[in-house]
Design an enzyme around this catalytic site. Structure first.
Site, PDB file in Angstrom:
ATOM      1  N   ASP A 259       2.784   2.859  -6.646  1.00  8.78           N
ATOM      2  CA  ASP A 259       3.898   2.000  -7.041  1.00  8.78           C
ATOM      3  C   ASP A 259       3.512   1.356  -8.365  1.00  8.78           C
ATOM      4  OD1 ASP A 259       6.324   0.461  -6.923  1.00  8.78           O
ATOM      5  OD2 ASP A 259       6.212   0.614  -4.739  1.00  8.78           O
TER       6      ASP A 259
ATOM      7  N   TYR B 107      24.019   3.795  -8.796  1.00  6.22           N
ATOM      8  CA  TYR B 107      23.085   4.273  -7.771  1.00  6.22           C
ATOM      9  C   TYR B 107      23.605   5.569  -7.158  1.00  6.22           C
ATOM     10  CZ  TYR B 107      20.378   4.234  -3.389  1.00  6.22           C
ATOM     11  OH  TYR B 107      19.571   4.558  -2.328  1.00  6.22           O
TER      12      TYR B 107
ATOM     13  N   ASP C 263       3.395   5.024 -12.818  1.00  2.62           N
ATOM     14  CA  ASP C 263       4.688   4.849 -13.479  1.00  2.62           C
ATOM     15  C   ASP C 263       5.386   6.200 -13.489  1.00  2.62           C
ATOM     16  OD1 ASP C 263       6.855   4.319 -15.042  1.00  2.62           O
ATOM     17  OD2 ASP C 263       5.723   3.743 -16.839  1.00  2.62           O
ATOM     18  N   ILE C 264       6.490   6.323 -12.746  1.00  4.34           N
ATOM     19  CA  ILE C 264       7.165   7.619 -12.632  1.00  4.34           C
ATOM     20  C   ILE C 264       7.870   8.018 -13.927  1.00  4.34           C
ATOM     21  CG2 ILE C 264       7.497   7.430 -10.152  1.00  4.34           C
ATOM     22  CD1 ILE C 264      10.472   6.692 -10.850  1.00  4.34           C
TER      23      ILE C 264
ATOM     24  N   LEU D 252       5.504   0.887  -1.755  1.00  5.50           N
ATOM     25  CA  LEU D 252       5.500  -0.473  -1.222  1.00  5.50           C
ATOM     26  C   LEU D 252       6.899  -0.954  -0.871  1.00  5.50           C
ATOM     27  CD1 LEU D 252       2.834  -2.307  -3.411  1.00  5.50           C
ATOM     28  CD2 LEU D 252       2.559  -1.068  -1.253  1.00  5.50           C
ATOM     29  N   GLY D 253       7.885  -0.068  -0.982  1.00  8.44           N
ATOM     30  CA  GLY D 253       9.255  -0.420  -0.647  1.00  8.44           C
ATOM     31  C   GLY D 253       9.530  -0.316   0.836  1.00  8.44           C
ATOM     32  N   GLN D 254      10.803  -0.297   1.180  1.00 12.29           N
ATOM     33  CA  GLN D 254      11.224  -0.357   2.568  1.00 12.29           C
ATOM     34  C   GLN D 254      10.717   0.819   3.398  1.00 12.29           C
ATOM     35  OE1 GLN D 254      15.462  -0.328   3.090  1.00 12.29           O
ATOM     36  NE2 GLN D 254      15.384  -0.804   5.265  1.00 12.29           N
ATOM     37  N   LEU D 255      10.673   2.016   2.815  1.00 14.19           N
ATOM     38  CA  LEU D 255      10.342   3.209   3.589  1.00 14.19           C
ATOM     39  C   LEU D 255       8.893   3.666   3.430  1.00 14.19           C
ATOM     40  CD1 LEU D 255      13.546   5.363   2.932  1.00 14.19           C
ATOM     41  CD2 LEU D 255      13.124   3.698   4.747  1.00 14.19           C
TER      42      LEU D 255
END
Length: 529
Positions: free
Chosen positions: A70, A177, A88-89, A46-49
């Site tokens: 997600d 990051y 959940d990763i 559900l993120g940008q990509l």
């Protein structure tokens, strides 16, 4: 071009460019025709990509090839999202469960905390960005999966050459990051060498898309478009001369699909640089002013984000990707600005259009159910229709004149009544599904039924009008009822036709967005919906 500000919202005058000269989806079509459909799990979808990649894969291979996941609830208006699952990763067994149950052969691992957000919560960034990668790679090793984990220009640091940064160079990032992405690169390469995991990665520049920013240092390049449309002004947190490499979202999607489709033996390395173009905040502001001349930009420098940006490359050398697997970006700054404005204007209109269709469909479902119920009751309990005002003043006379024909016509009428309302109910349900799945074909049955209904109503109105001219009072009441149903069906047809056109324009804009030569963009304010 003239601009007008109405109720605090910047209106853009209509403008158009020459039509598209080539098939805009050619690069995706070519791959889909030569490659077997994968079964892809997208984490952090559900993120940008994630949502963009899901749409491209569905176009190429159909909706069955992607499983989205997600840890947040699905937004109510996310009509482009399909087969969504909570994942959940940090729970390796949960990853393994979905891989086994859904027969996954490829994982695209987008889950991560971005640069600016990661600096605010280092322990969480370590968990998500490092432990999550470990879990993904261990599952991939066990089940022989292909894995794509994106890296970033943040994996470089202040000691890295800042212009035309090569694939192999000093990597000393100064953010958690960046550190976690270097870890992901090295761990993926280790799993490839040690366990044979088909690991692939790319160092992305800033990605420009219509998805709202999620906490990255390059997010100003997205927010500036929202601010340009809504406020006519943007306050940037980076210096006006801060040059960073960027890439438009569709080029980003193409690079992922191309790299994942490449044969392993053609890859000289497991992590590649890719880029589109570089610009400064002042340069993108100038490009926006060519569309909105009144646009303004000022600066309120964020020390944290500026320090991060100053440690990153100003441009990337992606020659190895071009040579090994045919990478070739197709969007420049001007094309990106044009398409972004087209996308955001349509996204602004979309919720209102969908809401009206859902509301009218709900009313139509209730009306159809009432019609079916009433018709069934009057067909079974024929004596009940004798209590109707219409029967006492008109139908009773017809019944006395020829009882046998009266009852035949009576049963035929209510049989057709129930059938038409039942058919309409089915088409309404198909319409709701079509709106949710953005499928034009599912809207067409209701369009045909509504045209048929309106035709019957017009015939009924004509007959009742002629009958009413004889002076019979009751026909005027019936005429009013039929006119009401005609108005309701006509309104429904109008809204559905408008939404059908909206979806058709959306698909055409998708072609513009994915186009290698996107030169046709229309800014149009359709406030009538």
């Amino acid at each position: 071009m003239n601009n007008l500000k109405v109720f605090g919202r910047l209106q853009i005058a209509k403008r158009s460019y020459s039509p598209l000269p080539v098939d805009p989806l050619l690069r995706f079509k070519t791959i889909s025709q030569t490659q077997k459909a994968p079964k892809v799990l997208i984490t952090g979808s559900l993120g940008q990509l994630g949502r963009g990649l899901n749409s491209v894969y569905k176009y190429m291979y159909g909706s069955e090839c992607v499983v989205m996941s997600d840890i947040v609830r699905l937004p109510a208006n996310a009509t482009d999202v399909s087969d969504y699952n909570y994942l959940d990763i940090l729970n390796q067994s949960s990853i393994e469960e979905i891989v086994v149950n859904r027969n996954i052969d490829t994982i695209v691992h987008f889950s991560a905390l971005l640069s600016a957000v990661g600096e605010q919560n280092v322990p969480l960034a370590l968990q998500v960005n490092c432990r999550g990668v470990e879990n993904i790679l261990q599952v991939a090793a066990k089940h022989k999966l292909r894995v794509f984990i994106p890296s970033t220009i943040g994996a470089f640091g202040p000691t890295t050459p800042r212009e035309n940064t090569p694939d192999l160079t000093v990597q000393c990032p100064t953010t958690i990051y960046g550190v976690s992405k270097v870890y992901a690169e090295r761990l993926g390469e280790y799993f490839n060498h040690r366990f044979g995991v088909d690991f692939r990665s790319m160092r992305f520049p800033g990605i420009i898309s219509a998805t709202k920013p999620g906490g990255g240092t390059t997010d100003y390049a997205i927010q500036i478009f929202y601010d340009a449309l809504q406020k006519g002004k943007h306050t940037c947190y980076l210096r006006p001369d801060t040059r960073l490499p960027m890439m438009y979202d569709t080029d980003c999607m193409a690079s992922i699909i191309q790299l994942l489709s490449a044969e392993s033996e053609t890859l000289k390395r497991r992590t590649y640089n890719v880029t589109g173009f570089s610009f400064t905040p002042e340069e993108i502001a100038d490009a926006i002013r060519r569309v909105i001349p009144s646009f303004e930009i000022d600066y309120d420098i964020c020390p944290t984000r500026q320090a991060i940006a100053d440690s990153w490359p100003m441009s990337l050398d992606d020659s190895e990707a071009r040579k090994d697997w045919g990478w070739n970006p197709e969007y420049g700054l001007e094309e990106t600005v044009q398409v972004m404005f087209a996308l955001l204007r349509r996204e602004e209109d979309k919720p209102t259009k969908i809401t009206w269709v859902y509301i009218h469909s709900g009313i139509s479902i209730v009306t159809s159910l009432l019609g079916i119920t009433l018709g069934s009751i009057l067909l079974v309990r024929t004596e009940w229709h004798e209590k109707l005002f219409l029967y006492r003043l008109t139908l009773a006379y017809l019944r006395r004149s020829d009882p046998s024909k009266y009852w035949i016509v009576y049963r035929i009428f209510f049989g057709v009544w129930i059938a038409v309302h039942s058919l309409h109910l089915v088409t309404i349900v198909l319409t709701v599904i079509g709106v949710h799945k953005t499928n034009l074909k599912l809207l067409k049955p209701q369009l045909f039924v509504l045209v048929f209904q309106i035709g019957l109503f017009i015939l009924g109105i004509s007959s009742l009008f002629v009958y009413s001219m004889t002076g019979t009072r009751v026909a005027w009441l019936a005429l009013f009822v039929v006119l009401f149903h005609t108005l309701f069906a006509s309104t429904n047809l109008y809204l559905l036709a408008k939404f059908h056109r909206f979806l058709d324009e959306k698909l055409m804009i998708l072609r513009d967005i994915l186009s290698a030569q996107a030169k046709s963009v229309h800014f149009k304010d359709d406030s009538s919906f």
